[in-house]
Design a protein around this motif. Structure first.
Motif, PDB file in Angstrom:
ATOM      1  N   ASP A 136       0.837  -1.206   0.000  1.00  0.00           N
ATOM      2  CA  ASP A 136       0.000   0.000   0.000  1.00  0.00           C
ATOM      3  C   ASP A 136       0.869   1.252   0.000  1.00  0.00           C
ATOM      4  O   ASP A 136       0.551   2.247  -0.669  1.00  0.00           O
ATOM      5  CB  ASP A 136      -0.926   0.003   1.224  1.00  0.00           C
ATOM      6  CG  ASP A 136      -2.012  -1.059   1.133  1.00  0.00           C
ATOM      7  OD1 ASP A 136      -2.292  -1.523   0.010  1.00  0.00           O
ATOM      8  OD2 ASP A 136      -2.564  -1.438   2.189  1.00  0.00           O
ATOM      9  N   GLU A 163       1.083   4.137  -2.848  1.00  0.00           N
ATOM     10  CA  GLU A 163       0.900   5.566  -2.567  1.00  0.00           C
ATOM     11  C   GLU A 163       2.020   6.391  -3.184  1.00  0.00           C
ATOM     12  O   GLU A 163       1.781   7.458  -3.762  1.00  0.00           O
ATOM     13  CB  GLU A 163       0.860   5.793  -1.055  1.00  0.00           C
ATOM     14  CG  GLU A 163       0.698   7.251  -0.662  1.00  0.00           C
ATOM     15  CD  GLU A 163       0.750   7.475   0.845  1.00  0.00           C
ATOM     16  OE1 GLU A 163       0.926   8.641   1.253  1.00  0.00           O
ATOM     17  OE2 GLU A 163       0.613   6.487   1.596  1.00  0.00           O
ATOM     18  N   GLU A 220       1.414   6.653  -6.815  1.00  0.00           N
ATOM     19  CA  GLU A 220       0.346   7.603  -7.128  1.00  0.00           C
ATOM     20  C   GLU A 220       0.834   9.048  -7.083  1.00  0.00           C
ATOM     21  O   GLU A 220       0.235   9.933  -7.694  1.00  0.00           O
ATOM     22  CB  GLU A 220      -0.817   7.405  -6.149  1.00  0.00           C
ATOM     23  CG  GLU A 220      -1.584   6.105  -6.386  1.00  0.00           C
ATOM     24  CD  GLU A 220      -2.586   5.821  -5.290  1.00  0.00           C
ATOM     25  OE1 GLU A 220      -2.670   6.643  -4.332  1.00  0.00           O
ATOM     26  OE2 GLU A 220      -3.275   4.792  -5.368  1.00  0.00           O
ATOM     27  N   ARG A 221       1.927   9.281  -6.384  1.00  0.00           N
ATOM     28  CA  ARG A 221       2.505  10.625  -6.327  1.00  0.00           C
ATOM     29  C   ARG A 221       3.379  10.921  -7.538  1.00  0.00           C
ATOM     30  O   ARG A 221       3.993  11.982  -7.624  1.00  0.00           O
ATOM     31  CB  ARG A 221       3.321  10.784  -5.042  1.00  0.00           C
ATOM     32  CG  ARG A 221       2.483  10.673  -3.775  1.00  0.00           C
ATOM     33  CD  ARG A 221       3.310  10.966  -2.538  1.00  0.00           C
ATOM     34  NE  ARG A 221       2.521  10.852  -1.324  1.00  0.00           N
ATOM     35  CZ  ARG A 221       2.861  11.381  -0.155  1.00  0.00           C
ATOM     36  NH1 ARG A 221       3.989  12.090  -0.054  1.00  0.00           N
ATOM     37  NH2 ARG A 221       2.097  11.224   0.910  1.00  0.00           N
TER      38      ARG A 221
END
Length: 336
Positions: free
Chosen positions: A179, A183, A186-187
């Motif tokens: 996870d 994340e 996703e940045r």
């Protein structure tokens, strides 16, 4: 972002190539799983991205740069834009979680004011904001890996390479690490993760690149760990290439060669647990005081200085040590 153009890497003359005729590209913002049996070429691929080894033939491009044209003194600058996470964490055992992250900033001369802002942000991002004072042995394996990820990401690299980051973790803890990597992806950071973790690949359903004997035999946009493709070793459709390893026993000696071996001395072993020992959740594995991480970071700082002939290197390192106890002020306040 990363491109291999007809790349072949042979470590020793007469041996089978570790990777052969590699033509593949990882674009900006992708999350890619590299899968394959040990010895398939995954580690060699990652080491070429880091410019730890050079291809025998072909060209590797990272962020639009031809790595063969980058001089050795510029390699540390290249690696600052590539975060690296290992299965065995490679934390500095005598430094706290805060200091391990801080160290990655200190060696590139980050101003102290910026460090005091970035390190707490990283600790909060990985869910360890209340454990900055703890030494690695006081953290669980999952917590140690979170510190390692924070250290790799603190410079906001455009690429994050992860070599078996969940290999020493239980399934629940591994899910949290995935996870966290998702994340980061996703940045905007490109994530390339080499793994044998079937559940991780099946859960994420991202791009899957499978290697067999140094060749890419599968490249699926939203793949699973197993495949009906007849060329897959990890799916049991093709026998493991054990005969190849028997024929070239030097390939199994990469782990023994140590991190400072030269390219000529290194074998093409793709033992995906390179440099790692088995670690139980709750204890983890930390680097020794002379671990390659600290040496590489110190080498990076020296590389930044070598360009300025007028700089007195001895004076440059005589300044007050950058890595200090960030909680010293709090302790003094409590005493008063």
């Amino acid at each position: 972002m990363i491109r291999f153009d007809d790349v072949t890497k042979t470590y020793m003359r007469g041996q089978r190539p570790a990777v052969e005729n590699l033509d593949i590209e990882f674009t900006r913002g992708e999350f890619v799983f590299l899968v394959g049996a040990s010895g398939s070429g995954k580690s060699t691929l990652m080491r070429m991205v880091l410019k730890e080894v050079a291809p025998s033939r072909g060209t590797v491009y990272v962020a639009g740069k031809d790595l063969s044209r980058i001089p050795s003194w510029k390699v540390p600058a290249l690696r600052r834009d590539i975060g690296m996470v290992f299965q065995d964490f490679r934390l500095l055992p005598s430094k706290t979680a805060y200091q391990n992250i801080e160290f990655a900033l200190a060696v590139i001369g980050t101003p102290r004011k910026v460090v005091r802002r970035l390190v707490p942000e990283m600790l909060e991002m990985v869910g360890l904001e209340d454990k900055g004072k703890r030494l690695p042995h006081e953290l669980s394996g999952g917590e140690q890996q979170r510190v390692a990820i924070a250290r790799a990401y603190v410079n906001r690299p455009s690429i994050l390479m992860a070599d078996e980051p969940t290999g020493n973790l239980d399934p629940a803890t591994a899910g949290g690490i995935l996870d966290l990597l998702a994340e980061i992806n996703e940045r905007g950071t490109t994530v390339v993760m080499a793994t044998h973790d079937r559940s991780a690949v099946d859960r994420m359903q991202r791009r899957v690149v499978e290697m067999v004997g140094g060749l890419v035999v599968r490249d699926e946009a939203r793949g699973s760990y197993a495949t009906p493709a007849p060329v897959s070793v990890i799916s049991g459709n093709l026998p493991d290439d054990s005969a190849h390893r028997d024929e070239h026993p030097l390939e199994d000696q990469q782990e023994d060669s140590g991190p400072e071996s030269t390219t000529a001395e290194r074998s093409p072993a793709e033992d995906e647990t390179h440099g790692a020992t088995s670690a139980e959740e709750g204890s983890g594995t930390v680097a020794s005081a002379g671990d390659v991480l600290e040496e590489d970071l110190i080498d990076e700082r020296e590389a930044l200085l070598v360009r300025d002939e007028d700089l007195d290197v001895e004076d440059a390192f005589a300044e007050e040590p950058f890595v200090s106890d960030p909680f010293a002020d709090d302790a003094q306040e409590e005493e008063r």
